[in-house]
Design a protein around this motif. Structure first.
Motif, PDB file in Angstrom:
ATOM      1  N   UNK A 253     -13.367   3.344 -22.667  1.00  0.00           N
ATOM      2  CA  UNK A 253     -12.693   3.528 -21.383  1.00  0.00           C
ATOM      3  C   UNK A 253     -13.643   4.090 -20.324  1.00  0.00           C
ATOM      4  N   UNK A 254     -13.616   3.498 -19.154  1.00  0.00           N
ATOM      5  CA  UNK A 254     -14.341   4.019 -18.002  1.00  0.00           C
ATOM      6  C   UNK A 254     -13.290   4.292 -16.934  1.00  0.00           C
ATOM      7  N   UNK A 255     -13.032   5.566 -16.648  1.00  0.00           N
ATOM      8  CA  UNK A 255     -11.959   5.940 -15.738  1.00  0.00           C
ATOM      9  C   UNK A 255     -12.518   6.135 -14.334  1.00  0.00           C
ATOM     10  N   UNK A 256     -11.982   5.358 -13.391  1.00  0.00           N
ATOM     11  CA  UNK A 256     -12.392   5.479 -11.988  1.00  0.00           C
ATOM     12  C   UNK A 256     -11.263   6.105 -11.183  1.00  0.00           C
ATOM     13  N   UNK A 257     -11.600   7.165 -10.473  1.00  0.00           N
ATOM     14  CA  UNK A 257     -10.621   7.864  -9.655  1.00  0.00           C
ATOM     15  C   UNK A 257     -10.795   7.481  -8.193  1.00  0.00           C
ATOM     16  N   UNK A 258      -9.679   7.301  -7.493  1.00  0.00           N
ATOM     17  CA  UNK A 258      -9.744   6.906  -6.093  1.00  0.00           C
ATOM     18  C   UNK A 258      -8.508   7.413  -5.371  1.00  0.00           C
ATOM     19  N   UNK A 259      -8.426   7.148  -4.089  1.00  0.00           N
ATOM     20  CA  UNK A 259      -7.171   7.344  -3.381  1.00  0.00           C
ATOM     21  C   UNK A 259      -6.203   6.258  -3.826  1.00  0.00           C
ATOM     22  N   UNK A 260      -4.922   6.465  -3.506  1.00  0.00           N
ATOM     23  CA  UNK A 260      -3.909   5.461  -3.863  1.00  0.00           C
ATOM     24  C   UNK A 260      -4.237   4.108  -3.238  1.00  0.00           C
ATOM     25  N   UNK A 261      -4.633   4.121  -1.970  1.00  0.00           N
ATOM     26  CA  UNK A 261      -4.919   2.864  -1.281  1.00  0.00           C
ATOM     27  C   UNK A 261      -6.097   2.138  -1.932  1.00  0.00           C
ATOM     28  N   UNK A 262      -7.159   2.873  -2.247  1.00  0.00           N
ATOM     29  CA  UNK A 262      -8.347   2.252  -2.824  1.00  0.00           C
ATOM     30  C   UNK A 262      -8.163   1.864  -4.286  1.00  0.00           C
ATOM     31  N   UNK A 263      -7.109   2.392  -4.922  1.00  0.00           N
ATOM     32  CA  UNK A 263      -6.784   1.953  -6.276  1.00  0.00           C
ATOM     33  C   UNK A 263      -6.529   0.449  -6.285  1.00  0.00           C
ATOM     34  N   UNK A 264      -5.759  -0.032  -5.315  1.00  0.00           N
ATOM     35  CA  UNK A 264      -5.438  -1.456  -5.254  1.00  0.00           C
ATOM     36  C   UNK A 264      -6.621  -2.276  -4.751  1.00  0.00           C
ATOM     37  N   UNK A 265      -7.428  -1.678  -3.883  1.00  0.00           N
ATOM     38  CA  UNK A 265      -8.658  -2.351  -3.453  1.00  0.00           C
ATOM     39  C   UNK A 265      -9.557  -2.587  -4.665  1.00  0.00           C
ATOM     40  N   UNK A 266      -9.620  -1.604  -5.545  1.00  0.00           N
ATOM     41  CA  UNK A 266     -10.428  -1.734  -6.761  1.00  0.00           C
ATOM     42  C   UNK A 266      -9.940  -2.835  -7.668  1.00  0.00           C
ATOM     43  N   UNK A 267      -8.620  -2.933  -7.844  1.00  0.00           N
ATOM     44  CA  UNK A 267      -8.056  -4.008  -8.671  1.00  0.00           C
ATOM     45  C   UNK A 267      -8.319  -5.360  -8.013  1.00  0.00           C
ATOM     46  N   UNK A 268      -8.091  -5.447  -6.710  1.00  0.00           N
ATOM     47  CA  UNK A 268      -8.284  -6.705  -5.989  1.00  0.00           C
ATOM     48  C   UNK A 268      -9.725  -7.198  -6.083  1.00  0.00           C
ATOM     49  N   UNK A 269     -10.683  -6.260  -6.022  1.00  0.00           N
ATOM     50  CA  UNK A 269     -12.109  -6.625  -5.996  1.00  0.00           C
ATOM     51  C   UNK A 269     -12.688  -6.857  -7.380  1.00  0.00           C
ATOM     52  N   UNK A 270     -11.953  -6.464  -8.421  1.00  0.00           N
ATOM     53  CA  UNK A 270     -12.462  -6.596  -9.777  1.00  0.00           C
ATOM     54  C   UNK A 270     -13.256  -5.403 -10.254  1.00  0.00           C
ATOM     55  N   UNK A 271     -13.382  -4.370  -9.408  1.00  0.00           N
ATOM     56  CA  UNK A 271     -14.074  -3.155  -9.843  1.00  0.00           C
ATOM     57  C   UNK A 271     -13.242  -2.358 -10.841  1.00  0.00           C
TER      58      UNK A 271
ATOM     59  N   UNK B 299       0.799  -1.211   0.000  1.00  0.00           N
ATOM     60  CA  UNK B 299       0.000   0.000   0.000  1.00  0.00           C
ATOM     61  C   UNK B 299       0.835   1.266   0.000  1.00  0.00           C
ATOM     62  N   UNK B 300       2.163   1.128   0.037  1.00  0.00           N
ATOM     63  CA  UNK B 300       2.997   2.313  -0.005  1.00  0.00           C
ATOM     64  C   UNK B 300       3.112   2.812  -1.432  1.00  0.00           C
ATOM     65  N   UNK B 301       3.530   4.076  -1.583  1.00  0.00           N
ATOM     66  CA  UNK B 301       3.698   4.660  -2.899  1.00  0.00           C
ATOM     67  C   UNK B 301       4.908   4.076  -3.587  1.00  0.00           C
ATOM     68  N   UNK B 302       4.947   4.206  -4.928  1.00  0.00           N
ATOM     69  CA  UNK B 302       6.139   3.829  -5.659  1.00  0.00           C
ATOM     70  C   UNK B 302       7.291   4.697  -5.172  1.00  0.00           C
ATOM     71  N   UNK B 303       8.546   4.268  -5.396  1.00  0.00           N
ATOM     72  CA  UNK B 303       9.677   4.939  -4.788  1.00  0.00           C
ATOM     73  C   UNK B 303       9.711   6.437  -4.976  1.00  0.00           C
ATOM     74  N   UNK B 304       9.238   6.949  -6.125  1.00  0.00           N
ATOM     75  CA  UNK B 304       9.294   8.392  -6.266  1.00  0.00           C
ATOM     76  C   UNK B 304       7.945   9.051  -6.126  1.00  0.00           C
ATOM     77  N   UNK B 305       6.895   8.259  -5.882  1.00  0.00           N
ATOM     78  CA  UNK B 305       5.556   8.819  -5.889  1.00  0.00           C
ATOM     79  C   UNK B 305       5.238   9.623  -4.649  1.00  0.00           C
ATOM     80  N   UNK B 306       5.938   9.353  -3.536  1.00  0.00           N
ATOM     81  CA  UNK B 306       5.627  10.106  -2.330  1.00  0.00           C
ATOM     82  C   UNK B 306       5.780  11.597  -2.569  1.00  0.00           C
ATOM     83  N   UNK B 307       6.794  11.996  -3.369  1.00  0.00           N
ATOM     84  CA  UNK B 307       6.953  13.406  -3.683  1.00  0.00           C
ATOM     85  C   UNK B 307       5.933  13.848  -4.711  1.00  0.00           C
TER      86      UNK B 307
END
Length: 341
Positions: free
Chosen positions: A128-146, A2-10
């Motif tokens: 394309x259907x673009x869904x915007x979320x927080x970084x954490x919920x981005x992975x929740x969305x992939x995990x859930x199939x949404x 759930x952490x950001x990519x190495x340069x994404x924190x900035x």
């Protein structure tokens, strides 16, 4: 992970100007539900407009992108029957220009990442259907199939491969930003930092790399001064006033700053890059899908089609990111090792 990519924190802290600060309000206004889809620009079939509503961060370019039936045939049947590609973007709450942010209409999600998602969808003959979320919920969305696939500056790591499959599309680079009048260049050699004063974000991967170089220079009897500032405005003021020689951060953030500063009294430039993964491996940013979803290969093939036909280069050029181009999109290429993920 759930952490950001190495340069994404900035990158998550790029919103420093008043214009970008307003984006935080706009993005939050998209709804308290962080899974909510943000409005995106709709193009005619077979065309994609990149850089739309970018407030000067990109050069708006309309590209012809016809469907490629042979690549579409590689998709899971559930996707082709549905007819849509759900693209995940982790831009809430404030966005990360030029990668993902609300456009100058204060409604539409724009940026290099959603643009690439739309280009890939066009090759696959999908809407394309673009869904915007927080970084954490981005992975929740992939995990859930949404979410089918995330285009959101996700770094390819060996740890993430335990849960996800990847199709690389951009180098993961850090860069030095200097005043345009400066004659200094990094040139890929830490020894060129001797005697310099460089600003960096605390707690970031770029800080880790810079401090390692500082230690090496100290062993050689040379000095590198590292400075920290509260935000990007303070860093910019320090750069403009000569208190620092350079700032060190994610390459896309530097590209954005350079574009925004081009017509200001204090223009800046990129003075050299370095892999966000360090000296031993070139870091890669990758489209991210659930492991064994069957999406990584058709997405990689779609990206390679865009590379071969020139649309990929035009997409990067529009966003001033040509220096992060890859020669080919790879499925699950070597990523950051487990001890550096």
């Amino acid at each position: 992970m759930r952490t950001l990519s190495p340069n994404s924190r900035t990158l998550r802290g790029v919103a420093a100007t008043a214009a970008v600060a307003s984006l935080a309000v706009s993005l939050t206004a998209c709804g308290a539900d962080s899974d909510a889809a943000t409005r995106t620009r709709t193009d005619a079939a077979g065309t994609v407009t990149v850089g739309a509503l970018s407030n000067g961060a990109a050069e708006e370019t309309t590209l012809k992108v016809p469907e490629v039936k042979s690549i579409r045939a590689e998709l899971p049947k559930s996707i082709t029957r549905r007819g849509t590609l759900v693209v995940g973007i982790g831009a809430l709450p404030a966005g990360s220009p030029p990668l993902n942010f609300v456009g100058d209409d204060q409604k539409t999600l724009t940026g290099s990442e959603p643009d690439l998602g739309k280009l890939v969808a066009a090759v696959l003959g999908l809407k394309p259907v673009v869904k915007n979320s927080t970084w954490e919920n981005l992975f929740v969305g992939v995990d859930s199939g949404k979410v089918d696939v995330a285009f959101s500056n996700v770094t390819d790591t060996e740890e993430r491969k335990r849960k996800y499959e990847f199709a690389s599309y951009r180098q993961d680079n850090l860069a030095f930003e200097v005043p345009k009048k400066s004659t200094w260049n990094f040139a890929g050699d830490y020894r060129n930092l001797a005697g310099k004063t460089v600003a960096v974000g605390a707690g970031t991967n770029q800080e880790k790399i810079l401090l390692e170089w500082k230690a090496k220079l100290a062993e050689e009897g040379k000095k590198l001064t590292v400075k920290y500032y509260q935000d990007n405005n303070a860093t910019a003021l320090a750069l403009n006033s000569g208190k620092i020689d350079a700032s060190f951060g994610p390459n896309p953030a530097v590209a954005y700053h350079v574009t925004q500063n081009a017509k200001s009294p204090h223009p800046t430039r990129n003075a050299g890059q370095f892999s966000g993964a360090g000296a031993t491996i070139q870091g890669l940013i990758a489209a991210t899908a659930k492991k064994d979803s069957g999406l990584a290969k058709p997405v990689a093939d779609a990206i390679n089609h865009l590379i071969e036909n020139g649309q990929y280069a035009k997409w990067l050029a529009a966003w001033n990111l040509s220096n992060e181009a890859v020669k080919t999109s790879e499925v699950n290429p070597p990523g950051l090792p487990l001890d550096n993920s």
